[in-house]
Design a protein around this motif. Structure first.
Motif, PDB file in Angstrom:
ATOM      1  N   GLY A 190      38.362  37.561  47.030  1.00  0.00           N
ATOM      2  CA  GLY A 190      38.451  37.150  48.423  1.00  0.00           C
ATOM      3  C   GLY A 190      38.630  38.384  49.281  1.00  0.00           C
ATOM      4  O   GLY A 190      39.491  39.221  48.985  1.00  0.00           O
ATOM      5  N   SER A 207      34.068  34.284  50.416  1.00  0.00           N
ATOM      6  CA  SER A 207      34.682  33.449  49.386  1.00  0.00           C
ATOM      7  C   SER A 207      33.843  33.611  48.128  1.00  0.00           C
ATOM      8  O   SER A 207      32.672  33.235  48.112  1.00  0.00           O
ATOM      9  N   THR A 254      39.598  31.592  51.503  1.00  0.00           N
ATOM     10  CA  THR A 254      39.251  31.395  50.111  1.00  0.00           C
ATOM     11  C   THR A 254      40.506  31.551  49.270  1.00  0.00           C
ATOM     12  O   THR A 254      41.541  32.017  49.745  1.00  0.00           O
ATOM     13  N   THR A 368      43.158  34.103  51.119  1.00  0.00           N
ATOM     14  CA  THR A 368      42.633  35.173  51.968  1.00  0.00           C
ATOM     15  C   THR A 368      41.926  34.509  53.143  1.00  0.00           C
ATOM     16  O   THR A 368      41.030  33.686  52.946  1.00  0.00           O
TER      17      THR A 368
END
Length: 697
Positions: A190, A207, A254, A368
């Protein structure tokens, strides 16, 4: 077979599983399939969206949609055999069903209960209309609680309780719980980049999960758009009531699996004479004896299994040759992860997203994040209990005192390792330590965090390679960003957390090992790359397989240290014999060894373990290996001040798991070329270009 009844009146579906539920009008659910077969679900309400998502997923992969619910009902082994029985056993061992029964009513909001019911009703309706596709006669109807049980099993496995469970059953007790000693092989990426770090002045997000490519834990791409403000595109797993990763108009995120210390092992003090009594605070208590009964399919036969387990104040107990050991972990103490993901889907800014995280229903996994305001965020998230600092939680702790019996309440979000808007302009996670999640000057200080949290401190090769690449740019372009994400190269010296002298394999003496002098000479030319045309990466791959098997057979997989030089020599000898046997040459393109296979399509695939664009393979045929885990669903998003500007995605095969579908493998070519397709959140654009528009039946 009894399937839940569905009453159809002028397109109105009344959903009822013992709850008061808002009606779902099937005419309000529109499924638009784009040119790639990806479903875009348009509805009036979020409840209707849950029905539409379930319906579309069943159309594309009903076979595997059933699997999490087979596990939830403890009958997966009867369908899938030994592999499925492991899920059944874990569910029984951690009391997933009992936990859901206890917490369901108080955990979920009335609206989300309606969504769970709508999802279950759609799966039941699909099963009713397609009885030949049902995999077990006792599976249907599924209920909302079955969905919650399936989530509880999955989140428990994502939080890695299997590390300690496996060691207990194998009687491999020393050391037992040190999170820094887990073998972190597969994983995810991420990355979020702030506007001041990009040439375009925009926020970037990728992602890039590394998941199994063919199991029910493989990604399913979907877009949801409701009149209640839910407009999100991303991906979910089978049984997922919302996308888990992706983006809406305002923000995206993600997840990566993190390997922090989320579970503890306790040695019980058993009574010297009385059977199944253990001591706690000077009192002798009875272990609860629990009998697991299951049916396991082996070839065309089915066999019954009867296994004895136990339960204590600490949690599940395993008896092995050494004694009785209890396992305690947060993931069977909370069940609200699916609703937390729902609120994350609907967040419109950083504060709302943080409010969703503050629900603290996800036992583990990092996040993230990026948004249109230019915010970037990394959270090494999880549920961390208040552990008594007087004990060494990296190893087995005494199970005879309430001083070690931590309560089911957890440290608040302001205690969690977090990096928000660092001056460097980037955050990332690649399954290694969260203490190396941005530039060195901006990284969190381990001394600022409670040491009993058990945050891992070791780096992985991918994160070190990423740091090398990002350091080259004061500002990077979108194309630079994509090149970094698709990087195949290993950095030198070779490194893993568990094999500290791994680079020795590149420096063996041909004079000392004359039997492998020829392959040493070939391997010495390797530049660390693992694209399909590289002619030495196959040697690295095969050597890695040998070493992994060698360590696993000796119980060393999770234990860091060095290896003898002769073992590296044996690994190259294995690679030499393998290549000569199957390919008649020591120097072949990696793509000759590794294949990406789907139906009649068989294509070369790049990537090896721990490259940023990672790929892990399994034996296939004629000496070749087939992609199995790694690069799967990938989503890029860019944001300007007005919102998400560009969304690109790709899946490793296609939108459908049905071989007869044109979308069974139609994304493969783009995927292998490291290219993407453009996605949209705009309802008008999607409906104007859709290849098929319809309502569920």
């Amino acid at each position: 077979m009894r399937i839940a009844c569905t009453l159809l009146l002028c397109g109105l579906t009344i959903l009822s599983f013992g709850q008061t539920v808002a009606p779902v009008d099937l005419n309000n659910i529109t499924i638009a399939r784009d040119e790639w077969g990806v479903p875009h679900i348009f509805t009036q309400t979020d409840v209707e969206a849950a029905y539409g998502l379930a319906w579309a997923h069943c159309e594309d992969n009903f076979e595997q949609v059933q699997e999490p619910f087979l596990a939830a009902k403890g009958i997966f082994g009867a369908v899938l055999g030994k592999e499925g029985a492991l899920f059944d056993a874990i569910s029984f061992l951690i009391k997933s069903r009992e936990v859901v029964e206890e917490k369901y009513e108080t955990t979920f909001s009335p609206k989300f209960k309606q969504m769970l019911t709508a999802y279950a009703s759609a799966v039941n309706r699909y099963a009713e209309l397609h009885p030949k596709e049902i995999r077990h006669k006792k599976l249907f109807p599924i209920t909302p609680k079955d969905i919650a049980v399936a989530y509880n099993i999955s989140t428990s496995l994502i939080s890695n309780i299997q590390f300690n469970l496996g060691r207990l059953f194998e009687n491999n007790l020393e050391p037992i719980t040190s999170s820094n000693k887990k073998n972190l092989s597969a994983g995810s990426n991420g990355i979020a980049i702030a506007p001041h770090k990009t040439q375009e002045g925009k926020t970037f997000l990728v992602s890039n999960s590394h998941q199994p490519l063919r199991s029910y834990l493989s990604w399913y791409e979907v877009h949801i758009h409701t009149e209640e403000g839910w407009n999100f595109t991303g991906a979910t797993f089978c049984g997922g009531i919302t996308p888990f990763v992706g983006t809406n108009e305002h923000l995206g995120w993600t997840h990566c699996v993190n390997y922090n210390d989320y579970s503890d092992v306790f040695e019980l003090k058993m009574h010297p004479k009385e059977k199944l009594k253990y001591q706690l605070d000077g009192k002798w208590l009875d272990l609860e004896e629990r009998i697991w009964k299951a049916t396991v399919k082996v070839w065309i036969f089915k066999f019954g299994i009867r296994k004895k387990f136990y339960w204590s104040k600490y949690g599940p107990v395993v008896k092995n040759k050494t004694g009785f050991y209890a396992l305690r972990f947060p993931s069977n103490m909370v069940i609200g992860a699916p609703e937390q993901w729902y609120h994350m889907n609907k967040a419109t800014n950083l504060d709302e997203f943080k409010a969703a995280l503050n629900l603290q229903q996800q036992p583990s996994i990092s996040t993230t994040y990026a948004d249109k305001e230019g915010n970037i965020l990394f959270v090494d998230n999880g549920l961390f209990p208040y552990r008594n600092p007087n004990y060494n939680w990296k190893n087995i702790v005494p199970g005879d005192t309430s001083a070690t019996l931590w309560a089911p309440n957890f440290m608040p979000m302001d205690s969690i390792l977090t990096v928000e808007n660092p001056p460097s302009g980037y955050v990332f996670h690649m399954n290694g330590t969260g203490f190396n999640s941005t530039a060195d000057a901006d990284n969190p200080n381990p001394a600022d965090y409670n040491p009993t949290m058990g945050y891992i401190t070791g780096n992985l090769p991918r994160q070190l390679r990423f740091k090398d690449l990002i350091a080259q740019y004061d500002q990077l372009s979108y194309e630079d960003f994509k090149r970094i994400k698709y990087d195949y190269k290993h950095r030198f010296p070779l490194y893993t957390r568990t094999i500290q002298n791994w680079d020795l394999i590149r420096h063996l003496s041909p004079k000392k090992y004359p039997k492998i002098a020829d392959i040493i000479a070939v391997f010495s030319k390797w530049d660390g790359n693992a694209d399909v045309h590289n002619k030495q990466a196959a040697i690295f791959l095969l050597s890695t397989i040998y070493i992994s098997d060698y360590r696993s057979e000796r119980g060393l997989s999770d234990i860091p240290g060095t290896m003898e030089e002769a073992t590296f020599a044996d690994a190259l000898l294995y690679a030499k014999k393998y290549l000569l046997k199957h390919f008649k040459s020591l120097e072949i393109e990696l793509g000759d060894l590794q294949k990406h296979v789907r139906g009649t399509k068989v294509e070369p695939v790049g990537g090896v373990g721990e490259s940023i664009a990672a790929m892990y393979t399994v034996p296939w045929k004629k000496g070749m290996r087939q992609s199995d885990l790694g690069e799967s669903f990938i989503l890029f998003a860019t944001y300007n001040k007005n919102g998400v500007e560009k969304i690109e995605s790709i899946n490793c095969y296609g939108a459908s798991n049905r071989p007869e579908s044109p979308h069974y493998n139609d994304q493969m070519d783009l995927y292998l070329q490291q290219k993407t397709k453009v996605m949209s959140l705009n309802k008008t654009t999607i409906l104007e270009t859709a290849k098929k528009i319809y309502h569920p039946q």
